[in-house]
Each structure stands twice: as structure tokens, then as C-alpha cells.
Design a protein around this motif. Structure first.
Motif, PDB file in Angstrom:
ATOM      1  N   ASN A   1       1.002  -1.393   0.027  1.00 28.16           N
ATOM      2  CA  ASN A   1       0.427   0.071  -0.105  1.00 28.16           C
ATOM      3  C   ASN A   1       0.833   1.081  -0.464  1.00 28.16           C
ATOM      4  OD1 ASN A   1      -2.424  -1.428   0.306  1.00 28.16           O
ATOM      5  ND2 ASN A   1      -1.826  -1.197   2.885  1.00 28.16           N
ATOM      6  N   ASN A   2       2.721   1.388   0.933  1.00 31.99           N
ATOM      7  CA  ASN A   2       2.652   2.153   0.365  1.00 31.99           C
ATOM      8  C   ASN A   2       3.631   2.862  -0.934  1.00 31.99           C
ATOM      9  OD1 ASN A   2       1.771   2.439   3.604  1.00 31.99           O
ATOM     10  ND2 ASN A   2       3.592   1.497   4.043  1.00 31.99           N
TER      11      ASN A   2
ATOM     12  N   SER B   1     -12.889   3.831   5.177  1.00 30.08           N
ATOM     13  CA  SER B   1     -11.916   4.253   5.167  1.00 30.08           C
ATOM     14  C   SER B   1     -11.347   4.273   3.345  1.00 30.08           C
ATOM     15  CB  SER B   1     -10.717   2.780   5.608  1.00 30.08           C
ATOM     16  OG  SER B   1     -11.126   2.655   7.064  1.00 30.08           O
TER      17      SER B   1
ATOM     18  N   GLY C   1     -10.580   7.718   1.872  1.00 29.69           N
ATOM     19  CA  GLY C   1      -9.143   8.325   0.682  1.00 29.69           C
ATOM     20  C   GLY C   1      -9.170   8.968  -0.283  1.00 29.69           C
TER      21      GLY C   1
ATOM     22  N   LEU D   1       5.848   6.117   5.114  1.00 30.64           N
ATOM     23  CA  LEU D   1       4.722   5.497   5.482  1.00 30.64           C
ATOM     24  C   LEU D   1       4.952   4.248   5.828  1.00 30.64           C
ATOM     25  CD1 LEU D   1       2.117   7.206   2.328  1.00 30.64           C
ATOM     26  CD2 LEU D   1       1.850   6.755   5.002  1.00 30.64           C
TER      27      LEU D   1
ATOM     28  N   ALA E   1      -3.003   9.368   1.805  1.00 22.31           N
ATOM     29  CA  ALA E   1      -3.379   8.546   3.181  1.00 22.31           C
ATOM     30  C   ALA E   1      -2.952   8.480   4.772  1.00 22.31           C
ATOM     31  CB  ALA E   1      -2.022   7.543   3.073  1.00 22.31           C
TER      32      ALA E   1
ATOM     33  N   SER F   1      -5.662   1.356   7.549  1.00 22.11           N
ATOM     34  CA  SER F   1      -4.485   2.006   6.439  1.00 22.11           C
ATOM     35  C   SER F   1      -4.589   1.414   4.897  1.00 22.11           C
ATOM     36  CB  SER F   1      -2.875   2.102   6.957  1.00 22.11           C
ATOM     37  OG  SER F   1      -2.902  -0.068   6.601  1.00 22.11           O
TER      38      SER F   1
ATOM     39  N   ILE G   1      -7.244   3.022   2.914  1.00 20.62           N
ATOM     40  CA  ILE G   1      -7.317   3.783   2.834  1.00 20.62           C
ATOM     41  C   ILE G   1      -6.219   4.166   1.570  1.00 20.62           C
ATOM     42  CG2 ILE G   1      -6.480   6.781   3.007  1.00 20.62           C
ATOM     43  CD1 ILE G   1      -6.876   5.719   6.130  1.00 20.62           C
ATOM     44  N   ALA G   2      -5.363   3.836   1.247  1.00 25.31           N
ATOM     45  CA  ALA G   2      -4.491   3.289   0.537  1.00 25.31           C
ATOM     46  C   ALA G   2      -5.352   3.274  -1.017  1.00 25.31           C
ATOM     47  CB  ALA G   2      -3.098   2.945   0.732  1.00 25.31           C
TER      48      ALA G   2
END
Length: 499
Positions: free
Chosen positions: A77-78, A195, A199, A307, A388, A404, A407-408
């Protein structure tokens, strides 16, 4: 003839070398995994004694397996948007993410251990020590198996939801439905909607702002000089507050005034540093979108690293929280310890496992998030990363539960759908000619052939792959119940064998 025979021999040698290299690589992965698992048991054996130590050894292996799966699934995700935008190569992304994840886990990890290991179950529902250990072990194993399956299928899922589902399922199997804090589960269900929607909306708003204030201007370079330092300053301030309130909360609990002061200082400092940097980078720059997007590369790399640091600090508890609770119960002989401490060796297993899982199995999910949902560039990836952080901060301030992961991925969908909307309907900007040729009524229905052709053009303008929307949404919805059911079955099996 001799030369021909020599060429054939050389080709055979090359083929043998290639096959040997491929074989050695195929054996390296399971070899590393075996060494890591054995290392987890050895560390546990040197740290824990008593009659229940063998339960701890088994749980250490499961926690190591869970950490591997978190690294394989959650870190995408990051890093996915940064890799998809070509701001980072896959190798560089893996290196940066591994360092940041380990640093976050070791320096600030484990703040939510109590939530994962205890707060999901009512304390008045007394469990024996062995039963409590079985609950946590079953939860770990069920969550690990589910995340492993999701990673294999290419679906990014919330590891937090998986471990929560595991604890709930095993808790119900051990003490009935009254043992579960259902308010927590209600919040998680709410986060399925909150979420990704938050996002996606915030990422789309950021992308829209950049498009209308920079990209769609006649003089893009001048617009970039004005607004890019502002955006970098906002990003820096947001991440400073994010790290103080979320990433470092295990080692530092500053008052609100200090948090606000930190945000203001970092915002102002970043603006003063970014403005001359943008001026230098934009000297002689062509008035093209591609060149303007290059100004977002460095901020995006820092955002991805930060992140990952925050992820390591927060989500390592998903792997080591239940293990820490098992260690506490095995050493004290009580299932309802007042406080669950986090030994350094437990944290080390989680941090190492996340980094190793990322390196060995992470590239697949990174490509899914960064390339297969919608096309990424540095501007869109920057919007995803900043969204995010902003969403987590806003949700925390409002007391809303968020994921998270959701969200991403929701942010990626948000920028994709905004691009699709602009492409298919035109840009509401006087400086830009609307691109709606195949939507004009005078051309849409002239003939059936023209209507079909325009429909096909519209279909080709779908810039978000719908099959990923349905697949990922389905994986999100069934994560908690799937992990809960599997955990309940595993608990019954463990109790039948060793209870």
C-alpha cells in the motif's frame, strides 16, 4: 565443424549455468524461511522458561509466519504507487521499505499490543491460561493463512482486520459470543466504508487541485513554482504530525500544543527549503506535464518512506501482539495480566519477518496496487501518499476507525476515477478545450454504427479496471468473517489435541 561443435558446447554450458542459477534461487527462498523460523524458536527458547514454554515456541513460529505475510501484503500500500509511477524501481522500493519498516517497528512499534491481545475480549469472561494461549495462537494462524491466500490471489487486505477476526473467532469458540467486545467489531465494519471513501475523496481533491492550479495553466512552470513548495510544506507538516501522533506514540506522548507547534515548524521550514529547490529545478524546464511531474518525485520518495516507518510502528502489533500476550500468560500463569509488555526479542521477530516477507513476496502486490488498478505517475502517487496520512489524522481526530490498507487502495481508485471523469466529460476549465467528442448528442446518435463506435470509444476510456474493484472489495468484506471462522475451527482442533 570444430567451431560449430564449440558453439554447441558453449550453449550447453550457458544452459547449465542458467538452470543452476534458477535452481539455486528457487532453493534460496525456502532456505531463508526455514532459517528465520528456526531462529524465532531459538530466540524464544533462550528467553522463556517454565512448563508452558513449548506453547510459546509454537506461537513464535506462527508469529514469524504472520510477520512474513504482513510484509508480503500490507507494505504494498505504501510502495505500490511510487513503483507504479516509476519514481522508484522495485529494488529501491524494497530497500527503502525494509529499512523504514524495521526502524518503525523497532523504535516505535507495539503501541497497540493491548488492543490486539486483550481489548477485543471481555475481561470478565475468565479463560484458563491454556485456553487463552490457544485463542491467541489460533487467531495468529488463521490471520496468517487468510493473508497468505489473499496475497496469492493478488488482493491487498487489512492485516488488522484479519487478526481482529481471528481473535474474535477463537474467543467465541472458547467462551461464547458474550466474550466479544462487539462495539469494536461494529467499528471495524464501519471502517470498510469510511476508509476507502475518505481516502478516495481526499486523493481526488488533491489531484484536482494540482490539475486546475498547475497542469491546466498556460504557464505550468510558473504555476509549479508557486504551488509545489506549498504542497511540499503541507505534506511535511502533515507527516510530522502523523509521526508524532501515530508513528512515535509508543515512545513519546506530547500534549496537543506541542503537536500543533511541531506541525507549524515543519510546515514553515519545509516551505522555506522547498521554494529555492523548486526554483533551481525548474530553471530551463519545458512547459510540459511530464517535466512538471518530475518536481514531485523527491517528495513522493520521502512520503513512501515515512508511510513505511509509520506502518512498521503500528502494524507490527498485528504479528507480535498475540505472541506478547502468550509470553505474558506463560510466564505469569494468568490469562488476564494487567499489562502486556513487549519484549525486545518479540519485536525483533516481527520487524525481521515484515522485512523478509516484503523482500521475498512483496513485489506481486506492489505491482497490483501501483500498476494494475489504474495508471500512476508521480503526481497521482503523491496524492495517494498524502491522502493516506491526511485521512488517518482526520479520522483519528473524529474518533473514526479506519484501515491504512483500505485508505491507500481507496486513494488509488479515487485518482483513477477522477482521471476517468475528466477524460470522459471534459475539463470544466475555460483554458482547456473539453474532450467530449464522443459524448456530443449531434454525433452520438447519427447512425447505429456511430452509436456503437462511440460506445466502444467510451469503453476504452475506462481508466480504472473494474475487475479489481470487485475483487478487492470482496476480499475486504469477507476478511473478518473468514478469519473468524478459520480461527474458531483451529481453536477447536488445538483444544482437542492439547487441551
Amino acid at each position: 565443424m570444430a567451431k560449430s561443435a564449440l558453439d554447441k558446447d558453449l550453449k550447453k554450458v550457458v544452459q547449465i549455468e542458467t538452470a543452476t542459477y534458477a535452481r539455486s534461487r528457487s532453493l534460496a527462498t525456502p532456505g531463508l524461511l526455514i532459517v528465520f523460523m528456526i531462529g524465532a524458536v531459538v530466540i524464544a527458547s533462550l528467553s522463556v522458561g517454565g512448563p508452558l514454554k513449548y506453547f510459546v515456541f509454537f506461537a513464535a513460529v506462527i508469529a514469524a509466519y504472520m510477520a512474513l505475510n504482513i510484509g508480503a501484503n500490507d507494505v504494498a500500500n505504501n510502495m505500490g504507487p511510487a513503483v507504479g509511477s516509476r519514481a522508484l524501481t522495485m529494488t529501491h522500493a524494497l530497500v527503502i521499505a525494509a529499512i523504514a519498516e524495521i526502524a518503525g517497528a523497532m523504535l516505535a512499534g507495539g503501541d497497540v499490543v493491548d488492543t490486539v491481545s486483550k481489548n477485543l475480549l471481555h475481561p470478565e469472561q475468565a479463560l484458563s491460561v491454556v485456553s487463552f494461549i490457544f485463542v491467541m495462537t489460533a487467531a495468529l494462524l488463521a490471520a496468517s493463512l487468510w493473508i497468505h491466500l489473499a496475497t496469492y490471489l493478488g488482493a491487498p487486505v487489512s492485516t488488522t482486520h484479519a487478526i481482529v477476526g481471528g481473535v474474535v473467532g477463537a474467543g467465541v469458540a472458547a467462551a461464547g459470543t458474550a466474550a466479544v467486545e462487539w462495539n469494536v467489531i461494529g467499528g471495524i465494519v464501519l471502517s470498510w466504508v469510511i476508509s476507502p471513501v475518505f481516502g478516495g475523496i481526499i486523493a481526488a481533491m488533491l489531484l484536482g487541485f494540482i490539475k486546475w492550479r498547475v497542469i491546466y495553466r498556460d504557464d505550468r512552470v510558473a504555476a509549479a513554482r508557486r504551488w509545489v513548495p506549498v504542497l511540499v510544506a503541507v505534506m511535511t507538516g502533515v507527516f510530522a504530525v502523523y509521526l508524532v501522533t501515530k508513528g512515535l506514540k509508543r515512545v513519546w506522548h506530547p500534549p496537543m500544543a506541542v503537536i500543533i507547534a511541531v506541525g507549524v515548524v515543519f510546515t514553515v521550514g519545509a516551505f522555506m527549503a522547498a521554494r529555492p529547490w523548486v526554483m533551481r529545478r525548474s530553471q530551463g524546464m519545458e512547459n510540459r506535464r511530464k517535466h512538471i511531474a518530475g518536481l514531485f518525485t523527491m517528495p513522493l520518495v520521502f512520503a513512501a518512506g515515512l508511510l513505511s516507518f509509520a506502518h512498521g510502528a503500528n502494524d507490527v502489533a498485528n504479528a507480535v501482539g498475540p505472541l506478547a500476550a502468550i509470553v505474558a500468560s506463560a510466564q505469569t500463569g494468568f490469562a488476564d495480566a494487567e499489562r502486556v509488555d513487549l519484549p525486545f526479542w518479540v519485536l525483533a521477530i516481527g520487524a525481521t519477518g515484515i522485512a523478509l516477507g516484503l523482500a521475498l513476496f512483496g513485489p506481486g502486490l506492489i505491482r497490483t496496487v501501483g500498476e494494475k488498478i489504474t495508471r500512476m505517475d508521480t503526481i497521482r502517487a503523491y496524492c495517494v501518499a498524502l491522502s493516506a496520512a491526511v485521512t488517518v489524522l482526520v479520522a483519528s481526530a473524529l474518533g473514526l476507525p479506519v484501515s491504512s490498507t483500505h485508505i491507500a487502495v481507496g486513494a488509488v481508485f479515487g485518482v483513477g476515477y477522477l482521471r476517468e471523469f475528466i477524460t470522459n466529460t471534459g475539463v470544466p476549465n475555460p483554458a482547456v478545450k473539453p474532450r467530449t467528442l464522443f459524448l456530443e448528442p449531434s454525433r452520438l446518435n447519427e447512425t447505429p454504427e456511430m452509436a456503437l463506435l462511440n460506445y466502444q470509444k467510451r469503453e476504452r476510456r475506462r481508466l480504472v479496471r473494474r475487475q479489481h474493484v470487485l475483487g478487492i472489495a470482496a476480499a475486504w468484506v469477507i476478511t473478518v468473517p473468514a478469519a473468524a471462522i478459520l480461527s474458531a475451527l483451529l481453536y477447536r482442533l488445538m483444544w482437542a489435541i492439547g487441551g
